[in-house]
Write an enzyme that holds these catalytic residues in place. Structure first.
Site, short mmCIF file in Angstrom:
data_model
loop_
_atom_site.label_atom_id
_atom_site.label_comp_id
_atom_site.label_asym_id
_atom_site.label_seq_id
_atom_site.Cartn_x
_atom_site.Cartn_y
_atom_site.Cartn_z
N GLY A 51 -71.15 -3.26 -10.20
CA GLY A 51 -72.25 -2.92 -9.31
C GLY A 51 -72.32 -3.89 -8.16
N GLU A 168 -60.64 0.65 -14.59
CA GLU A 168 -60.74 2.08 -14.29
C GLU A 168 -59.98 2.50 -13.03
OE1 GLU A 168 -62.99 -0.24 -14.04
OE2 GLU A 168 -64.63 0.19 -12.66
N LYS A 367 -63.82 17.70 -11.60
CA LYS A 367 -63.01 18.75 -10.97
C LYS A 367 -61.63 18.90 -11.63
CE LYS A 367 -62.50 21.49 -7.33
NZ LYS A 367 -63.51 22.41 -6.80
#
Ligand code: XMP
Length: 511
Positions: A51, A168, A367
């Protein structure tokens, strides 16, 4: 499932995607959520995301204490820092800043690094101004980097782990393996997430929601989201689904016919095809302002769709292809007002007064997962892997006022361009490629005759999410070949240019 608590990193969604790719179901919730909302999810592990804040400042977000005692926790970047600070360690701002690629030195055994090489040849992606300077009791160092002495840490007993880098992102070697190790070896999660199981569960859920007699309407655009939604619904409730395809006359060459052929004839889905091209064209007559065009198309779409939907007797439900990124409650870090660059128009929205209940079978999917589900449902590859296409269609690829002549000219040029891209085997490497018809005429010479025709712009970009984009580097020969074909075969165009603008500062579409 693994619960990801979002502290506002730009890449939080990637944590969920990587875990899901590895077969582990995960969900994202904001760090501002009520703790009970986390607990009802009954997660087998918790990941604290990165963050933009600093734990060295007061009033920055923290992870609620209720989550510490029950399940394993992995803190990433800010998540690692808050984990350490909350457990009695120290975090400092300053000299040890790292942004970009860094070398990791793995110095101790840890299940997080199972199946990954030990030693110093380990590229990771860092993005931190703060760093952990003192570990809480019970922790030991697993890996370090030049700017982060505690680049990976572990308290094996309590099953708390932290990494300063971002596993990630694609730039971190073996990042997916690290997340997989956390889920599989540390949290003991079982692999249960695949589009094969999702398909059956989604069909079952639709049956339960809609019941034995409910009628459903689904807006079909020819795009992958609405197509997959329609096929899932059809598998669940068959004849009780009616698809409405509002043809605004602004689709690519042959696309409207393909939708009718595939859904109406081949898949045998009840399909209302409303050819509203004249209506849209009349509404857009003389309009050249891009925002006005978008607003007119959005509003006209709802008018036509509502009119058609109202003809379907007894319809109580509206099926929409809403995706997970639209559902994730994002936390506003800046709190500032967002600037509208373009007002987006998407298929499916109906006015409140129609009071239809929503069926959204793709709500939990990214998606790329929708594409996999589409394949699982047997939809053709040309449809599933088709480049994204904007709701307002070709209207925003004809700067200035539009006419049916211009639409036809653009369709022909666009079809040649895409045909050549496919022939060259480049289609799947490109995020989006399309032609634009510029409102400029230039002088040319063909067969000793003077010509005075429109300019066609070609655009092709690579991207992962459409938020940023790079220019696709075609060879000069390829561009010259496409240009020759377009000028020779499309009457109305006598000059072709290639758009060399990345996003930012450009946008992908021209309007
Ligand atoms: P821009 O032009 O903003 O486009 O860089 C980013 C991505 O969004 C698509 N796009 C739209 N998609 N409705 C849509 O469904 C719209 O109104 C719309 N406008 C742009 C664009 O094609 C690109 O993929």
């Amino acid at each position: 499932m693994i619960l990801i608590i979002d502290f506002g990193s730009q890449v939080t969604q990637l944590i969920a995607r990587r875990l899901r790719e590895a077969g582990f179901y995960s969900e994202i919730m904001p760090s501002t959520s009520d703790v009970n909302k986390y607990l009802v999810k009954n997660p087998k592990g918790i990941i604290l995301s990165g963050g933009p804040n600093s734990v060295t400042q007061i009033d920055t977000p923290r992870a609620p204490y209720e989550i510490w005692n029950s399940v394993p926790v992995l803190g990433i970047c800010y998540g690692q820092q808050t984990l350490c600070e909350q457990l009695g360690g120290k975090v400092e701002t300053g000299i040890n800043r790292e942004f970009g690629r860094a070398k990791l030195d793995v110095i101790a055994d840890c299940p997080l690094f199972y199946n990954l090489p030990k030693g110093t040849d380990f590229d990771v992606w860092m993005s931190h101004g703060d760093h952990v300077s003192e570990l809480p009791d019970g922790f030991k160092v697993v890996a370090c980097s030049a700017g982060a002495p505690f680049a990976a840490i572990a308290d094996h007993k309590r099953r708390y782990y932290g990494v300063q880098f971002h596993p990630e992102v694609a730039q971190t070697n073996g990042g997916t393996q690290i997340l997989k190790n956390f889920a599989e070896l540390i949290c003991n999660c079982e692999k249960g997430w695949s589009m094969v199981t999702y398909k059956y569960q989604a069909i079952q859920k639709i049956k339960e929601q809609v019941g034995k007699s409910g009628q459903v309407i689904c807006g079909l655009s020819g795009g992958v989201d609405s197509s997959v939604t329609a096929v899932l619904l059809h598998k669940a409730i068959g004849e009780r689904l009616t698809c409405v395809f509002v043809d605004h006359g602004l689709l690519r060459k042959g696309e409207a016919e393909e939708v009718i052929k595939l859904f109406g004839n081949h898949l045998n889905i009840k399909l209302i095809h409303k050819d509203a091209s004249n209506f849209f064209l009349s509404k857009l007559k003389g309009i050249s302002n891009p925002e006005q065009k978008r607003k007119i198309i959005g509003a006209s779409f709802i008018d036509v769709f509502t009119e058609e939907a109202q003809k379907i007797e007894g319809a109580e439900y509206l099926a929409q292809g809403t995706l997970y990124p639209d559902v994730i409650e994002s936390i506003s870090i800046s709190g500032g007002k967002h600037v509208t660059i373009k007002s987006h128009h998407n298929v499916g929205g109906l006015p409140e007064h129609m009071r239809l209940k929503l069926v959204e079978p793709l709500r939990m999917l990214f998606k790329d997962e929708v594409r996999l589900l589409g394949k699982e449902l047997g939809l053709p590859k040309v449809l599933i892997d088709r480049h994204p296409f904007p709701g307002p269609g070709l209207a925003i690829r004809i700067p200035g006022s539009i006419s049916s002549d211009k639409i036809n000219v653009l369709r022909d040029a666009d079809a040649i361009y895409l045909e050549e891209i496919r022939k060259a085997g480049l289609y799947d490497e490109i995020w989006q490629a399309f032609a634009v018809l510029l409102p400029v005429k230039t002088v040319g010479v063909m067969g000793d005759q003077r010509t005075y025709e429109y300019v066609c712009g070609l655009r092709a970009v690579t991207s992962t999410d459409g938020m940023t984009a790079d220019i696709f580097p075609f060879t000069t020969e390829f561009l010259a070949h496409v240009s020759t074909r377009i000028v020779n075969e499309v009457s109305g165009i006598n000059r072709v240019v290639y758009d060399y603008t990345s996003k930012p500062p450009g946008t992908i579409e021209w309007e």
